[in-house]
Design an enzyme around this catalytic site. Sequence first.
Site, PDB file in Angstrom:
ATOM      1  N   GLU A 173       1.713 -12.395  -2.921  1.00  0.00           N
ATOM      2  CA  GLU A 173       0.292 -12.734  -3.017  1.00  0.00           C
ATOM      3  C   GLU A 173      -0.248 -12.633  -4.434  1.00  0.00           C
ATOM      4  O   GLU A 173      -1.359 -13.102  -4.709  1.00  0.00           O
ATOM      5  CB  GLU A 173      -0.519 -11.814  -2.095  1.00  0.00           C
ATOM      6  CG  GLU A 173      -0.773 -10.413  -2.606  1.00  0.00           C
ATOM      7  CD  GLU A 173       0.406  -9.458  -2.467  1.00  0.00           C
ATOM      8  OE1 GLU A 173       0.247  -8.258  -2.781  1.00  0.00           O
ATOM      9  OE2 GLU A 173       1.502  -9.909  -2.050  1.00  0.00           O
TER      10      GLU A 173
ATOM     11  N   HIS B 164       5.656  -8.705  -4.065  1.00  0.00           N
ATOM     12  CA  HIS B 164       4.282  -9.075  -3.704  1.00  0.00           C
ATOM     13  C   HIS B 164       4.067 -10.573  -3.933  1.00  0.00           C
ATOM     14  O   HIS B 164       3.657 -10.984  -5.016  1.00  0.00           O
ATOM     15  CB  HIS B 164       3.286  -8.290  -4.562  1.00  0.00           C
ATOM     16  CG  HIS B 164       3.196  -6.841  -4.233  1.00  0.00           C
ATOM     17  ND1 HIS B 164       2.281  -6.334  -3.341  1.00  0.00           N
ATOM     18  CD2 HIS B 164       3.928  -5.785  -4.665  1.00  0.00           C
ATOM     19  CE1 HIS B 164       2.434  -5.026  -3.244  1.00  0.00           C
ATOM     20  NE2 HIS B 164       3.430  -4.669  -4.037  1.00  0.00           N
TER      21      HIS B 164
ATOM     22  N   GLY C 251       0.851  -1.182   0.000  1.00  0.00           N
ATOM     23  CA  GLY C 251       0.000   0.000   0.000  1.00  0.00           C
ATOM     24  C   GLY C 251       0.886   1.232   0.000  1.00  0.00           C
ATOM     25  O   GLY C 251       1.949   1.243  -0.632  1.00  0.00           O
ATOM     26  N   GLU C 252       0.502   2.247   0.721  1.00  0.00           N
ATOM     27  CA  GLU C 252       1.284   3.478   0.808  1.00  0.00           C
ATOM     28  C   GLU C 252       1.813   3.582   2.243  1.00  0.00           C
ATOM     29  O   GLU C 252       1.042   3.733   3.182  1.00  0.00           O
ATOM     30  CB  GLU C 252       0.395   4.670   0.455  1.00  0.00           C
ATOM     31  CG  GLU C 252       1.150   5.814  -0.206  1.00  0.00           C
ATOM     32  CD  GLU C 252       2.073   6.512   0.781  1.00  0.00           C
ATOM     33  OE1 GLU C 252       3.259   6.702   0.463  1.00  0.00           O
ATOM     34  OE2 GLU C 252       1.604   6.845   1.881  1.00  0.00           O
ATOM     35  N   SER C 253       3.112   3.475   2.386  1.00  0.00           N
ATOM     36  CA  SER C 253       3.709   3.294   3.707  1.00  0.00           C
ATOM     37  C   SER C 253       3.432   4.444   4.671  1.00  0.00           C
ATOM     38  O   SER C 253       3.232   4.228   5.869  1.00  0.00           O
ATOM     39  CB  SER C 253       5.213   3.052   3.588  1.00  0.00           C
ATOM     40  OG  SER C 253       5.848   4.092   2.872  1.00  0.00           O
TER      41      SER C 253
ATOM     42  N   CYS D 157       6.363  -5.515   0.764  1.00  0.00           N
ATOM     43  CA  CYS D 157       6.438  -4.224   0.096  1.00  0.00           C
ATOM     44  C   CYS D 157       6.302  -3.083   1.114  1.00  0.00           C
ATOM     45  O   CYS D 157       7.168  -2.910   1.960  1.00  0.00           O
ATOM     46  CB  CYS D 157       5.402  -4.142  -1.022  1.00  0.00           C
ATOM     47  SG  CYS D 157       5.767  -2.866  -2.262  1.00  0.00           S
TER      48      CYS D 157
ATOM     49  N   ARG E 264      12.186   3.564   0.024  1.00  0.00           N
ATOM     50  CA  ARG E 264      10.878   3.469  -0.628  1.00  0.00           C
ATOM     51  C   ARG E 264      11.003   3.607  -2.148  1.00  0.00           C
ATOM     52  O   ARG E 264      11.732   4.444  -2.651  1.00  0.00           O
ATOM     53  CB  ARG E 264       9.937   4.546  -0.104  1.00  0.00           C
ATOM     54  CG  ARG E 264       9.699   4.507   1.383  1.00  0.00           C
ATOM     55  CD  ARG E 264       8.951   5.740   1.858  1.00  0.00           C
ATOM     56  NE  ARG E 264       7.582   5.763   1.372  1.00  0.00           N
ATOM     57  CZ  ARG E 264       7.028   6.818   0.806  1.00  0.00           C
ATOM     58  NH1 ARG E 264       7.729   7.919   0.599  1.00  0.00           N
ATOM     59  NH2 ARG E 264       5.774   6.773   0.412  1.00  0.00           N
TER      60      ARG E 264
ATOM     61  N   ILE F 114       6.410  -4.379  -7.702  1.00  0.00           N
ATOM     62  CA  ILE F 114       5.611  -3.218  -8.103  1.00  0.00           C
ATOM     63  C   ILE F 114       5.983  -2.052  -7.195  1.00  0.00           C
ATOM     64  O   ILE F 114       5.712  -2.086  -6.003  1.00  0.00           O
ATOM     65  CB  ILE F 114       4.101  -3.506  -7.989  1.00  0.00           C
ATOM     66  CG1 ILE F 114       3.705  -4.709  -8.851  1.00  0.00           C
ATOM     67  CG2 ILE F 114       3.290  -2.273  -8.383  1.00  0.00           C
ATOM     68  CD1 ILE F 114       2.265  -5.137  -8.665  1.00  0.00           C
ATOM     69  N   ARG F 115       6.619  -1.028  -7.750  1.00  0.00           N
ATOM     70  CA  ARG F 115       7.091   0.118  -6.946  1.00  0.00           C
ATOM     71  C   ARG F 115       7.795  -0.399  -5.694  1.00  0.00           C
ATOM     72  O   ARG F 115       7.539   0.064  -4.581  1.00  0.00           O
ATOM     73  CB  ARG F 115       5.926   1.040  -6.581  1.00  0.00           C
ATOM     74  CG  ARG F 115       5.238   1.680  -7.767  1.00  0.00           C
ATOM     75  CD  ARG F 115       4.114   2.578  -7.313  1.00  0.00           C
ATOM     76  NE  ARG F 115       4.606   3.679  -6.475  1.00  0.00           N
ATOM     77  CZ  ARG F 115       3.845   4.364  -5.632  1.00  0.00           C
ATOM     78  NH1 ARG F 115       2.569   4.077  -5.493  1.00  0.00           N
ATOM     79  NH2 ARG F 115       4.360   5.346  -4.922  1.00  0.00           N
TER      80      ARG F 115
END
Length: 199
Positions: free
Chosen positions: A179, A177, A54-56, A86, A113, A141-142
Amino acid sequence: MTLEAGVVAVQGDVSEHADAIRRAAANHGEEAVVREVRHSGVVPECDLLLMPGGESTAISRLLEREGIDEEIVAHVEAEKPVLATCAGLIVASRDARDERVETLDLVDATVDRNAFGRQKDSFEAPLDVEGLAEPFPAVFIRAPLIAAVGDDVDVLATWEERPVAIRDGPVVGTSFHPELTADARLHDLAFFENAEAVL
């Protein structure tokens, strides 16, 4: 035996992780009841815990606001397993190199990040992971970069000579990721390699 599995659900791939946890548990003849963690009071009832991406900065802020952060720390202090992926790894780290992120200091690692690039730089790579017989199809992913780890941290996998999966006590952290594939072996490795920690 039925296990209580918590997935921090303030952001990230909750349903995909829940499915992977159930598959990993079934591989061991266990049943996992997955609970979404959105407020305090859930984590103390969990046998294992997952911190998704998500967004840390948002994740760390919400964990603190809801009082979940202290419960996660207590979970680890009790030697119960955690998989942090992530952005979950960024929040779990000792140092995110970003003062906007209130890290939990669960993993003795420094994490940068989005160091692997933007969304368009996402990629999949076969990783040789310690403890897995065949390469794991990792999706980046990012993804954050694990810039440094402490002496007691085990590096489980590297990509281009950089750590991308690590273990510090009961916590397994990944830059990627796990998952997002049908392969539940990373969840298996995190939660069932040390059966005593789960049971």
